[in-house]
Scaffold this active site. Sequence first.
Site, PDB file in Angstrom:
ATOM      1  N   LYS A 120    -105.721 -73.365  34.759  1.00  0.00           N
ATOM      2  CA  LYS A 120    -104.335 -73.486  35.228  1.00  0.00           C
ATOM      3  C   LYS A 120    -104.223 -74.712  36.123  1.00  0.00           C
ATOM      4  O   LYS A 120    -105.075 -74.930  36.985  1.00  0.00           O
ATOM      5  CB  LYS A 120    -103.953 -72.217  35.989  1.00  0.00           C
ATOM      6  CG  LYS A 120    -102.519 -72.195  36.517  1.00  0.00           C
ATOM      7  CD  LYS A 120    -102.275 -70.887  37.280  1.00  0.00           C
ATOM      8  CE  LYS A 120    -100.851 -70.768  37.776  1.00  0.00           C
ATOM      9  NZ  LYS A 120    -100.630 -69.491  38.504  1.00  0.00           N
TER      10      LYS A 120
ATOM     11  N   SER B 180     -97.108 -66.797  36.516  1.00  0.00           N
ATOM     12  CA  SER B 180     -97.081 -68.252  36.488  1.00  0.00           C
ATOM     13  C   SER B 180     -98.233 -68.888  35.694  1.00  0.00           C
ATOM     14  O   SER B 180     -98.162 -70.075  35.369  1.00  0.00           O
ATOM     15  CB  SER B 180     -97.125 -68.800  37.919  1.00  0.00           C
ATOM     16  OG  SER B 180     -98.314 -68.374  38.581  1.00  0.00           O
TER      17      SER B 180
ATOM     18  N   SER C 152     -99.304 -63.023  38.677  1.00  0.00           N
ATOM     19  CA  SER C 152     -99.297 -64.215  37.821  1.00  0.00           C
ATOM     20  C   SER C 152    -100.486 -64.361  36.883  1.00  0.00           C
ATOM     21  O   SER C 152    -100.474 -65.218  36.004  1.00  0.00           O
ATOM     22  CB  SER C 152     -99.183 -65.477  38.682  1.00  0.00           C
ATOM     23  OG  SER C 152     -97.886 -65.606  39.184  1.00  0.00           O
TER      24      SER C 152
END
Lengths: 468, 64
Positions: free
Chosen positions: A75, A152, A176
């Site tokens: 990420k 996210s 997330s």
Amino acid sequence: MSPDVTDLLDAYAAGDTDPVAAVDEALSRLEAAHEALNCTIRRLDDRARAAARESARRWAEGTARPLEGVPFGVKDVIDVAGVPTTQGSWNHGLDGDAPATASATVVRRLEDAGAIPVSKDATTEFAVGGPHPPRFGAVRNPWDPGRWAGGSSTGSAAAVAARAVPFALGTDVGGSVRLPAAWCGLTGLKPTAGAIPRTGVFPLSWTTESVGPLARSARDVATLFGVLRGPDGADPRSEPLPPLDVPSRADLEGLRLAVPGGAFTELCDGAVQAGVDHLVDELVAAGAEVVPGEVPSAGDALTIGYQIVFTEAATLHRVDADRWDTYDPVVVRRISQGIVTPAVDYLRALQFRVELQRELDAVFAGADLLVVPTCPSTAPRLPDGTVVVDGQEYPLYAAQSRSTMLGNLTGAPGLAVPTGLAPDGCPVSAQLVAAPHREALALWAARVFQERTAHHRARPTTAPPSAP
Amino acid sequence: MSVPDRDELAVLAARLGYRVDDEIVDVMRAAVEASEPAAARLRSRPLPPDGAADPAHGDRWVRP
């Protein structure tokens, strides 16, 4: 057949493939997945191919490390040395897209174990924005491109679900890791607070944030967690841990499950609830028993959790307060609440965590795991990001973190486990919540469930047929 | 139950160095209003009598 981490390592050991071929294939599949889903911010082709050659040499020489040659995604709020960390934004730091000078602890640990980062994955802006970050745009869901992959850790989930990589790293402040895992049919772990160091991770909320893996099976998550966990001497919240000992038994005799209702289920689609029931039934069939257990204050966890998260986020982003007009408007709408949260309310919210811990202690006195929905619905629809629960539409943020924020507030670990497909063809998920540093129990139960069922092996139609 | 009006919130945000437009002030006001019932419940509730006053207890799950 689409091997997970364990299968890929077995294939290397058997000589059926090698890291050079697997990394080449991952990079190629990432390119295709990005074209279809918009999941990748940057591919790390040269870096990854060089590491793959070294991994192939180690396999040939018999010096392979525990994750030798396994490609993974990162990420893009997590640093990889020599590569920019965009945080999904135009507005990060004073030096734009300058490369990170060092890798985050989690990346370094995986690389030390032989794994190979192959991509920086899309994130919502600063891990808090909406489905449409202005710089990179929405990540589509491999199960239905008309839906969002969730966030996210949005690109990480999409890439793993699309079979481009066997696993990826995400971060979790209110769900997330677990939410995109749920919406993409993956197994995702938010560990006990402090179990995995966050050094080299751009922060959103220091109180609630954890790093965690998204993978395709509980056995993979257990392997990855074993590599990622433990203090690094730099993150003040990471602490010495008890050993991780996941039982290898195929039965669950003696495991006690609490299945609370209340705030966990009052907004929950019938298909999601059916998945929770199915998980509980399978665990009971394997020897577990259901015991009473409720969390009376869980209904306030989301609201109070957001008070903490947004106050900390507004504090972190104050340095850029004169350019919020260039942020994703959703970021500003969400974190601006934190500007005006009184200090006494913020501190009372921090104290509330202890009250929730005490309520969980009462449950864990008679139970080993809580079983709750990971989230109330299947994946949000694009472009507006709404979710549908039993035919009724709800705004994303009113629904998504109702069952996940509890773990961020208390520090309790939570494991999202795919439990099947809803009538709309999209995955549903249940969450196994354990007492602090009892991840092993959740990983054990999930592994047994996945040995008895095949939901975690279901693949979206957009995934190529022979992916790694 | 009353919460600060939008002008008070706008003044506070500006004093703290945040530049927010009218739309965001309205969003802030709505968020403050929405969270007020839960916040009010917490304010009126006594703390657990086992050291919960120090937020460090929330950072690390210490069993009493």
